[in-house]
Design a protein around this motif. Structure first.
Motif, PDB file in Angstrom:
ATOM      1  N   MET A 181      -5.192   9.018   1.324  1.00 15.01           N
ATOM      2  CA  MET A 181      -4.428   7.675   1.075  1.00 15.01           C
ATOM      3  C   MET A 181      -3.088   8.142   2.256  1.00 15.01           C
ATOM      4  N   ALA A 182      -2.635   9.219   2.499  1.00 14.47           N
ATOM      5  CA  ALA A 182      -1.794   9.311   3.625  1.00 14.47           C
ATOM      6  C   ALA A 182      -2.426   8.834   4.968  1.00 14.47           C
TER       7      ALA A 182
ATOM      8  N   ARG B 265      -8.964   0.361   0.016  1.00 17.69           N
ATOM      9  CA  ARG B 265      -9.151   1.841   0.035  1.00 17.69           C
ATOM     10  C   ARG B 265      -8.005   2.500  -0.889  1.00 17.69           C
ATOM     11  N   VAL B 266      -6.784   2.163  -0.581  1.00 19.92           N
ATOM     12  CA  VAL B 266      -5.864   2.667  -1.192  1.00 19.92           C
ATOM     13  C   VAL B 266      -5.540   2.287  -2.622  1.00 19.92           C
ATOM     14  N   LEU B 267      -6.012   0.900  -2.957  1.00 18.44           N
ATOM     15  CA  LEU B 267      -6.330   0.625  -4.105  1.00 18.44           C
ATOM     16  C   LEU B 267      -7.117   1.524  -5.086  1.00 18.44           C
TER      17      LEU B 267
ATOM     18  N   ALA C  94       0.666  -1.089  -0.023  1.00 19.01           N
ATOM     19  CA  ALA C  94       0.014  -0.077   0.171  1.00 19.01           C
ATOM     20  C   ALA C  94       0.721   1.242  -0.013  1.00 19.01           C
ATOM     21  N   GLU C  95       1.854   1.226   0.852  1.00 18.65           N
ATOM     22  CA  GLU C  95       2.804   2.222   0.683  1.00 18.65           C
ATOM     23  C   GLU C  95       3.467   2.554  -0.635  1.00 18.65           C
TER      24      GLU C  95
ATOM     25  N   LEU D 249      -1.124  -6.881  -5.195  1.00 18.50           N
ATOM     26  CA  LEU D 249      -1.816  -6.594  -3.808  1.00 18.50           C
ATOM     27  C   LEU D 249      -3.271  -7.124  -3.755  1.00 18.50           C
ATOM     28  N   THR D 250      -3.928  -6.911  -4.977  1.00 20.01           N
ATOM     29  CA  THR D 250      -5.326  -7.514  -4.798  1.00 20.01           C
ATOM     30  C   THR D 250      -5.414  -8.968  -4.718  1.00 20.01           C
ATOM     31  N   HIS D 251      -4.454  -9.717  -5.181  1.00 22.60           N
ATOM     32  CA  HIS D 251      -4.306 -11.133  -5.030  1.00 22.60           C
ATOM     33  C   HIS D 251      -3.705 -11.535  -3.510  1.00 22.60           C
ATOM     34  N   TYR D 252      -2.789 -10.957  -3.154  1.00 18.65           N
ATOM     35  CA  TYR D 252      -2.446 -11.040  -1.898  1.00 18.65           C
ATOM     36  C   TYR D 252      -3.469 -10.823  -0.578  1.00 18.65           C
TER      37      TYR D 252
END
Length: 389
Positions: A281-282, A328-330, A252-253, A355-358
């Motif tokens: 996002m921050a 939400r970051v995605l 996400a970072e 990230l979506t998969h993990y």
């Protein structure tokens, strides 16, 4: 490289946990720059794990007496989570496989005999990569006793991350009486059959999480780890969720940084809506960071093991909160970069898939419900619920 005898007699000087966190942070730019090279079906970040070996990260989870940094000790939970976050920030597949390596060495340190701890510490110093393969295929793995203290494996695992590269996988197998027994397979000497066709995912392609057929392989009694059922003992089994949550937060970072760089490149820094998205996002990323600090403080409590239910419930809150942060970051990153930022070879496209998969970890609803169940059974006020031993 050294043998178990020399490991026992002359422990290597331990590296401080903080130095390993710094080493992981230093690797992030290189990991990110090379991540696309292993992003294909059957790929694996082999060169990246050579970098981790050179930085002593593979031995970091070992106790100091065995030449490690004791990263898996409760008092070092925060450095471990920060290290995992950095690796996830650099390459999510690297973070995933390293988390499994850490988990395996932690289980060996907790349930292994002194001789096993010496033996596998020597393997880690020799560069062997460990992992945990627990997910059962339809023909789940069984352990058949043979004469002379030997055992034969039958059946398969799925999602065997690092397949073909992890040389010391820790497995669970069913005993004839129904118990679940841990074992460590010397996969270089007893190679399983890997089915790469199983692994055709949306993301995380470089984690090489193949189907693994162990049928016909034989091990000795000294390869068995702990007692039947130890793998599922709490709070360690569910409490380990804070580790994969840390890896996820690192991604996400990376999404935040990549989306911000994209907007700067387009000169969109004055757009009020983009500023609003980056502000949100921050906040999200920082809230995830605070959750990791809370997880470390909770895991380091003197009563963390005795109060296993509370420890597990807190870990379930951490994984749930960080999953929501990442989702939400995605979404915000998508809106910030639009279609152009989701085209290959832009790194945000791969980050998004990985990230979506993990994030699809087992039983997310049950994890949240367990935290709620624990809270409902308590009588302490909210401000004391998680912060009193």
């Amino acid at each position: 490289m050294f043998d178990s005898v020399s490991a026992a007699a002359s422990p290597i000087s331990a590296t401080l946990p903080a130095a390993l966190v710094a080493a992981a942070a230093h690797l992030v730019p290189r990991l990110a720059a090379h991540a696309a090279e292993s992003d294909y079906d059957g790929g694996f970040p082999s060169r990246e794990f050579d970098w981790l070996r050179a930085a002593d990260l593979l031995t970091g989870p070992l106790p100091a007496a065995l030449g490690g940094a004791s990263l898996v000790q409760p008092e070092h939970t925060l450095p471990l989570l920060m290290l995992l976050k950095h690796l996830g920030r650099g390459n999510l597949a690297v973070g995933r496989v390293y988390e499994g390596h850490t988990n395996a060495l932690q289980l060996i340190g907790r349930f292994g005999t002194p001789a096993q701890q010496q033996r596998y510490a020597a393997d880690a110093h020799a560069g062997h990569l460990f992992g945990v393969w627990n997910t059962e295929a339809a023909d789940g793995v069984k352990l058949e006793p043979l004469p002379g203290g030997r055992y034969r494996l039958q059946g398969s695992k799925t999602f065997g991350s690092g397949a073909g590269h992890v040389t010391r996988p820790l497995l669970t197998a069913a005993l004839p009486d129904g118990g679940w027994q841990m074992l460590v397979l010397p996969a270089d000497a007893q190679p399983p059959t890997y089915d790469a066709s199983f692994w055709q995912p949306l993301g995380m392609r470089a984690s090489a999480s193949f189907r693994v057929d162990l049928s016909g392989l034989e091990i000795g009694s000294d390869d068995l780890l702990g007692q039947p059922g130890d793998y599922y003992r709490q709070p360690w089994f569910s409490g380990g969720a804070i580790r994969f949550a840390a890896v996820q937060l690192g991604a996400a970072e990376a999404l935040f940084d990549t989306a911000r760089d994209f907007l700067r490149g387009l000169g969109r820094t004055d757009d009020p809506y983009q500023r609003q998205r980056l502000g949100e996002m921050a906040i999200l990323v920082e809230s995830g960071h605070q959750w990791l600090h809370g997880a470390a403080a909770h895991a380091g409590r003197p009563a963390a093991i005795e109060q296993a239910e509370a420890t597990v419930a807190y870990a379930n809150m951490v994984r749930t909160a960080i999953e929501e942060v990442c989702l939400r970051v995605l979404q915000l990153a998508e809106r910030s970069v639009g279609a152009r930022g989701l085209l290959r070879p832009h790194p945000l496209e791969r980050l998004h898939r990985d990230l979506t998969h993990y994030l699809r970890q087992p039983a997310p609803d049950a994890a949240l419900a367990d935290a709620g169940r624990f809270a409902l059974l308590q009588t302490a006020p909210a401000h004391e619920l998680w912060h009193v031993d």
